[in-house]
Design an enzyme around this catalytic site. Structure first.
Site, PDB file in Angstrom:
ATOM      1  N   SER A  29       0.525  -1.467   0.330  1.00 26.75           N
ATOM      2  CA  SER A  29      -0.205  -0.162  -0.210  1.00 26.75           C
ATOM      3  C   SER A  29       1.224   1.164   0.056  1.00 26.75           C
ATOM      4  CB  SER A  29      -0.800   0.375   0.871  1.00 26.75           C
ATOM      5  OG  SER A  29      -2.045  -0.979   0.945  1.00 26.75           O
ATOM      6  N   SER A 173     -13.611   1.394   2.417  1.00 29.40           N
ATOM      7  CA  SER A 173     -12.504   0.906   1.673  1.00 29.40           C
ATOM      8  C   SER A 173     -11.067   1.737   1.394  1.00 29.40           C
ATOM      9  CB  SER A 173     -12.681   1.015   0.064  1.00 29.40           C
ATOM     10  OG  SER A 173     -11.730   0.950  -1.145  1.00 29.40           O
ATOM     11  N   ASP A 328      -6.908  -8.460   4.176  1.00 28.04           N
ATOM     12  CA  ASP A 328      -6.341  -8.944   3.548  1.00 28.04           C
ATOM     13  C   ASP A 328      -5.682  -9.785   4.450  1.00 28.04           C
ATOM     14  OD1 ASP A 328      -6.714  -7.480   1.368  1.00 28.04           O
ATOM     15  OD2 ASP A 328      -4.430  -6.210   1.650  1.00 28.04           O
ATOM     16  N   LYS A 355     -11.862  -9.257  -3.614  1.00 27.90           N
ATOM     17  CA  LYS A 355     -10.967  -9.218  -4.028  1.00 27.90           C
ATOM     18  C   LYS A 355      -9.898  -9.709  -5.451  1.00 27.90           C
ATOM     19  CE  LYS A 355     -10.227  -6.949  -0.520  1.00 27.90           C
ATOM     20  NZ  LYS A 355      -9.859  -5.567  -0.024  1.00 27.90           N
ATOM     21  N   ARG A 359     -12.159 -14.847  -1.771  1.00 29.76           N
ATOM     22  CA  ARG A 359     -11.493 -15.563  -1.129  1.00 29.76           C
ATOM     23  C   ARG A 359     -12.077 -16.199  -0.207  1.00 29.76           C
ATOM     24  NH1 ARG A 359      -6.699 -10.955  -0.142  1.00 29.76           N
ATOM     25  NH2 ARG A 359      -6.044 -11.516  -2.572  1.00 29.76           N
TER      26      ARG A 359
HETATM   27  C1  S3P Z   1      -5.102  -1.088   0.150  1.00 34.93           C
HETATM   28  C2  S3P Z   1      -6.482  -1.329   0.312  1.00 34.93           C
HETATM   29  C3  S3P Z   1      -7.494  -2.993   0.757  1.00 34.93           C
HETATM   30  C4  S3P Z   1      -6.439  -3.709   0.181  1.00 34.93           C
HETATM   31  C5  S3P Z   1      -5.425  -3.857  -0.721  1.00 34.93           C
HETATM   32  C6  S3P Z   1      -4.951  -3.151  -0.191  1.00 34.93           C
HETATM   33  C7  S3P Z   1      -4.773  -0.160  -0.301  1.00 34.93           C
HETATM   34  O1  S3P Z   1      -8.710  -2.799  -0.239  1.00 34.93           O
HETATM   35  O2  S3P Z   1      -7.346  -5.068   0.726  1.00 34.93           O
HETATM   36  O3  S3P Z   1      -5.230  -5.078  -0.829  1.00 34.93           O
HETATM   37  O4  S3P Z   1      -3.249  -0.193  -0.649  1.00 34.93           O
HETATM   38  O5  S3P Z   1      -5.400   0.352  -0.269  1.00 34.93           O
HETATM   39  P1  S3P Z   1     -10.089  -2.130   0.298  1.00 34.93           P
HETATM   40  O6  S3P Z   1      -9.629  -0.952   0.560  1.00 34.93           O
HETATM   41  O7  S3P Z   1     -10.523  -2.674  -0.889  1.00 34.93           O
HETATM   42  O8  S3P Z   1     -10.197  -2.251   1.360  1.00 34.93           O
END
Ligand code: S3P
Length: 454
Positions: A29, A173, A328, A355, A359
């Site tokens: 991220s 999210s 995750d 995802k 999952r």
């Molecule tokens: C992420 C947010 C999450 C996560 C993804 C990375 C990010 O998704 O599942 O692997 O870097 O902002 P969501 O924001 O859709 O929950």
């Protein structure tokens, strides 16, 4: 990147105690965000510890295609010379994000606010994932975007002028929140996002590091993040960043060390963030021995070394409120639950259906193929564990011997290879290739600890 490649299976078998020190790669991220913001800043930023996985490299290519200069320099750091405010140019070819949902969604927000045209494509997994959650709020701000049926890729965005707004996304999210904030970089006026449940705040932390005027607060029961921009496009200034280790990659060696009898492993430099450490909290509630050492700060985040020792785990109820803090990590938790004593019930998992794969379905199918009792509903998962021989609460152990379909999902592949380390018969995953999207060193790191995976 989006072509159909031949599958590369991998198997893991029952292993002796895992031991040693290891480092997980940089946080995915943070790595995406570092490239995106540095590419928009004025000046040259230097980033150390960047995750060099396929997902992040796709974002680097996209930012290059829009005018940023991005190079890996001799010592392994990355140097990014940004285009300055409103300096992004329309790419001459579609931006191919491969498997990377975070890269695609965040850059959609950025492009919407930048007043340029761009098309977005991806691999089979990314092309089946919903983009409406990002496109709808961007359209409310004035963005012009076309998508394939069901709001899927390919997405085409046309230059448009966006307006200030306050938005309340339906889903918890961080990708949606971040896309809105990044769109806000190009606007004169404020952009606010209201969240019912706070999600990972890496975008707001990093925007502040690059000099954006960000405020974070609470109002009317919402967590509110605002980007203030009265005088036109935000001017970001280049910074040097050190990317901490990815807790979502650390999840796999952590559950391996907790479940393989006799293990004692130290993971160095793992990011600890309240919206990312849910797995550690849950594993501790299950009886896991995880010690936090040498806590420190890096690039606005807390990180630490974790010492993880084998411990007999017991099943627990994991409430829906925990889900955003470990969204995750459910593939890893499900594997830990398979060798715990009793039942682990996990609630609030609807997001797992969208995802890199569905999952919930992939976890249930993989556990069933390996003789683990599992039930699922629309948004829940219940695993009945079976402690392995040699544990103080020995049971019949996990049968294993199954072949797991990974559905282009790196975390499903890594989770089930960890199951193989404690199963009575080897566990095979149908494809290891996607592991390179987030944890290219997985096989070497796990072998270094003594795991038998090949
Ligand atoms: C992420 C947010 C999450 C996560 C993804 C990375 C990010 O998704 O599942 O692997 O870097 O902002 P969501 O924001 O859709 O929950």
């Amino acid at each position: 990147m989006s072509g159909i490649a031949k599958k590369q299976p991998a198997s893991a078998k029952r292993s002796g105690a895992l031991s040693g020190h290891m480092r997980v790669p940089g946080d995915k991220s943070i790595s995406h965000r570092a490239l995106i913001l540095a590419a928009c800043a004025t000046g040259t930023s230097r980033v150390s510890g960047l995750l060099e996985g396929d997902d992040v490299l796709a974002t680097a290519n996209a930012m290059r295609a829009m005018g940023a200069e991005i190079d890996r320099i001799e010592n392994g750091d990355w140097q990014i010379t940004g285009v300055g405010p409103m300096g992004l140019k329309s790419p001459s070819a579609p931006l191919d994000f491969g498997n990377a949902g975070t890269g695609a969604r965040l850059v959609m927000g950025l492009v919407a606010g930048a007043g340029i045209n761009a098309s977005f494509t991806g691999d089979a997994s990314l092309s089946s994932r919903p983009m409406g959650r990002v496109l709808d709020p961007l359209r409310q701000m004035g963005a012009q975007a076309d998508a394939a049926d069901g709001a899927r890729l390919p997405v085409h965005m046309k230059a448009a002028r966006l307006m200030p707004a306050t938005l309340t996304p339906d889903v918890a999210s961080a990708q949606v929140k971040s896309a809105i904030l990044l769109a806000g970089l190009g606007i004169a006026g404020d952009i606010s996002v209201r969240e019912k449940t706070p999600t990972r705040g890496h975008s707001e932390t990093m925007l502040a590091l690059f000099g954006a005027d960000i405020s974070i607060g609470a109002a009317d029961g919402f967590h509110c993040v605002s980007l203030h921009n009265q005088h036109g496009p935000t001017r970001l200034k280049a910074v040097d960043l050190d990317v901490p280790g990815d807790p979502s990659s650390a999840a796999f060696p952590i559950i391996a060390a907790l479940t393989v009898p006799g293990s004692d492993v130290v993971l160095e430099n793992v990011m600890l963030n309240r919206q990312r450490d849910g797995l550690i909290r849950v594993l501790r509630d299950m009886g896991g021995a995880i010690e936090v050492m040498n806590e420190r700060r890096a690039s606005g985040e807390t990180c630490a070394d974790l010492r993880v020792k084998y411990a007999p785990l017991h099943g627990i109820e994991v409430s829906a409120e925990m889900a955003p803090d470990m969204i995750d990590e459910f593939p890893a938790l499900a594997i830990a639950a398979a060798s715990a004593q009793g039942i682990t019930h996990m609630a609030g998992l609807a997001e797992l259906r969208v995802k890199e794969s569905d999952r919930l379905a992939a976890i249930a199918a993989g556990l069933t193929a390996n003789g683990v009792a599992v039930e699922t509903g629309a948004d829940w998962l219940r695993v009945t564990g079976s402690p392995i021989e040699g544990s103080p609460i020995a049971g019949t152990g996990i049968k294993g011997g199954g072949i797991v379909e990974t559905h282009h999902d790196h975390r499903i592949a890594m989770a089930f290879l960890c199951l193989g380390l404690v199963a009575n018969h080897p566990v095979t995953v149908d494809d290891r290739a996607m592991i390179a999207t987030s944890f290219p060193e997985f096989f070497d790191v796990m072998a270094g600890l003594g795991a038998q995976i090949d």
